[in-house]
Scaffold this active site. Structure first.
Site, PDB file in Angstrom:
ATOM      1  N   CYS A   1       2.812   4.964   4.875  1.00 29.53           N
ATOM      2  CA  CYS A   1       2.294   4.066   6.135  1.00 29.53           C
ATOM      3  C   CYS A   1       3.413   3.170   6.402  1.00 29.53           C
ATOM      4  O   CYS A   1       3.876   2.836   7.600  1.00 29.53           O
ATOM      5  CB  CYS A   1       0.986   3.387   5.776  1.00 29.53           C
ATOM      6  SG  CYS A   1      -0.406   4.430   5.326  1.00 29.53           S
TER       7      CYS A   1
ATOM      8  N   TYR B   1      -4.243  12.708   5.401  1.00 31.70           N
ATOM      9  CA  TYR B   1      -4.274  11.330   5.244  1.00 31.70           C
ATOM     10  C   TYR B   1      -3.358  10.537   6.210  1.00 31.70           C
ATOM     11  O   TYR B   1      -3.494   9.501   6.776  1.00 31.70           O
ATOM     12  CB  TYR B   1      -3.378  11.174   3.900  1.00 31.70           C
ATOM     13  CG  TYR B   1      -3.265   9.850   3.580  1.00 31.70           C
ATOM     14  CD1 TYR B   1      -4.050   8.957   2.563  1.00 31.70           C
ATOM     15  CD2 TYR B   1      -1.935   8.872   4.068  1.00 31.70           C
ATOM     16  CE1 TYR B   1      -3.680   7.618   2.355  1.00 31.70           C
ATOM     17  CE2 TYR B   1      -1.728   7.757   3.769  1.00 31.70           C
ATOM     18  CZ  TYR B   1      -2.859   7.124   2.802  1.00 31.70           C
ATOM     19  OH  TYR B   1      -2.484   5.681   2.371  1.00 31.70           O
TER      20      TYR B   1
ATOM     21  N   GLY C   1       0.906  -1.059   0.063  1.00 34.43           N
ATOM     22  CA  GLY C   1       0.121  -0.072  -0.186  1.00 34.43           C
ATOM     23  C   GLY C   1       0.800   1.198   0.042  1.00 34.43           C
ATOM     24  O   GLY C   1       2.021   1.074  -0.702  1.00 34.43           O
ATOM     25  N   CYS C   2       0.299   2.199   0.487  1.00 35.87           N
ATOM     26  CA  CYS C   2       1.000   3.575   0.502  1.00 35.87           C
ATOM     27  C   CYS C   2       2.529   3.489   1.391  1.00 35.87           C
ATOM     28  O   CYS C   2       2.246   3.097   2.454  1.00 35.87           O
ATOM     29  CB  CYS C   2       0.163   4.787   1.311  1.00 35.87           C
ATOM     30  SG  CYS C   2       0.954   6.282   1.536  1.00 35.87           S
ATOM     31  N   PHE C   3       3.537   3.876   0.572  1.00 34.13           N
ATOM     32  CA  PHE C   3       4.731   3.775   1.258  1.00 34.13           C
ATOM     33  C   PHE C   3       4.930   4.759   2.586  1.00 34.13           C
ATOM     34  O   PHE C   3       5.777   4.641   3.342  1.00 34.13           O
ATOM     35  CB  PHE C   3       6.067   4.154   0.368  1.00 34.13           C
ATOM     36  CG  PHE C   3       5.912   5.239  -0.696  1.00 34.13           C
ATOM     37  CD1 PHE C   3       5.092   6.293  -0.396  1.00 34.13           C
ATOM     38  CD2 PHE C   3       6.836   4.919  -2.008  1.00 34.13           C
ATOM     39  CE1 PHE C   3       5.130   7.383  -1.342  1.00 34.13           C
ATOM     40  CE2 PHE C   3       6.484   5.948  -2.824  1.00 34.13           C
ATOM     41  CZ  PHE C   3       5.969   7.025  -2.612  1.00 34.13           C
TER      42      PHE C   3
END
Length: 218
Positions: free
Chosen positions: A55, A194, A51-53
């Site tokens: 995170c 975010y 997923g989002c790097f």
């Protein structure tokens, strides 16, 4: 009308040809021999996409034995990928992290446990609302020993949870470091919506699940 039909057919053939070339290039990545990254100053490197790097970077940096987590791109067939190009899904790359760690403190097997334990393992092509091939889960191996660790843990997890684990298993080829503004994003932008609504809650869930793996806080 005939001219329009001809243009449409040529466009379709060109698109199919490009798609076939892309698939062939991606297959070459998946079937390549893994590249093993040597120790440097006693530190090893491991590579994960989940997923989002933003995170994933923060999660790994909370783990004992991890010196640094770097955001970037891996798993694709194009050279010098950018954030914008990666987001099209056409480069084959996923948002990934490079983990620099002390193998005397934390093992590769434990890093794999962190990986599986900090995501929705059954979600295909994304995590949460971040969807697309650039957010897919990939776990990279550098040698046969790492590959077997990954496959055994993936199989055991699938049996225990009775789900299909979505993570792909790739031979590591190359890691492309992301743009400067992506690095340490959670630390530098703690009030970003975010970060507040996605990244921090994901990090807190991980910390609650693996308290024994966390660095000491002072």
């Amino acid at each position: 009308m005939q001219k329009l039909i001809t243009i449409f057919i040529l466009s379709l053939l060109f698109s199919c040809q490009n798609s076939a070339q892309t698939n062939k290039a991606q297959d070459a990545v998946i079937n390549a021999e893994p590249v093993e990254v040597p120790l440097k100053n006693g530190k090893a490197r491991a590579y994960f996409a989940s997923g989002c790097f933003w995170c994933v970077e923060a999660i790994y940096e909370s783990v004992k034995g991890v010196d640094e987590s770097i955001s970037g791109y891996s798993g694709g067939h194009s050279k010098n990928p950018t954030y914008e190009a990666s987001n099209t899904g056409r480069t084959g790359h996923a948002e990934a992290v490079e983990i620099i760690y002390d193998p005397n403190v934390v093992s590769f097997a434990t890093l794999v446990d962190v990986y599986f334990g900090s995501q929705n393992v059954s979600q295909v092509n994304g995590q949460g609302n971040d969807r697309g091939s650039q957010y897919r889960s990939i776990i990279f191996y550098q040698n046969e020993e790492q590959k077997q660790i990954i496959l055994e843990k993936k199989e055991a997890l699938a049996k225990r949870l009775n789900v299909r684990v979505a993570a792909e298993v790739y031979p590591f080829q190359k890691f492309w470091v992301a743009e400067d503004y992506h690095q340490d994003y959670e630390k530098r932008h703690p009030n970003h919506p975010y970060i507040q609504n996605v990244s921090i809650p994901r990090l807190k869930r991980f910390k609650a699940k693996f308290p024994d793996l966390l660095k000491e806080t002072h």
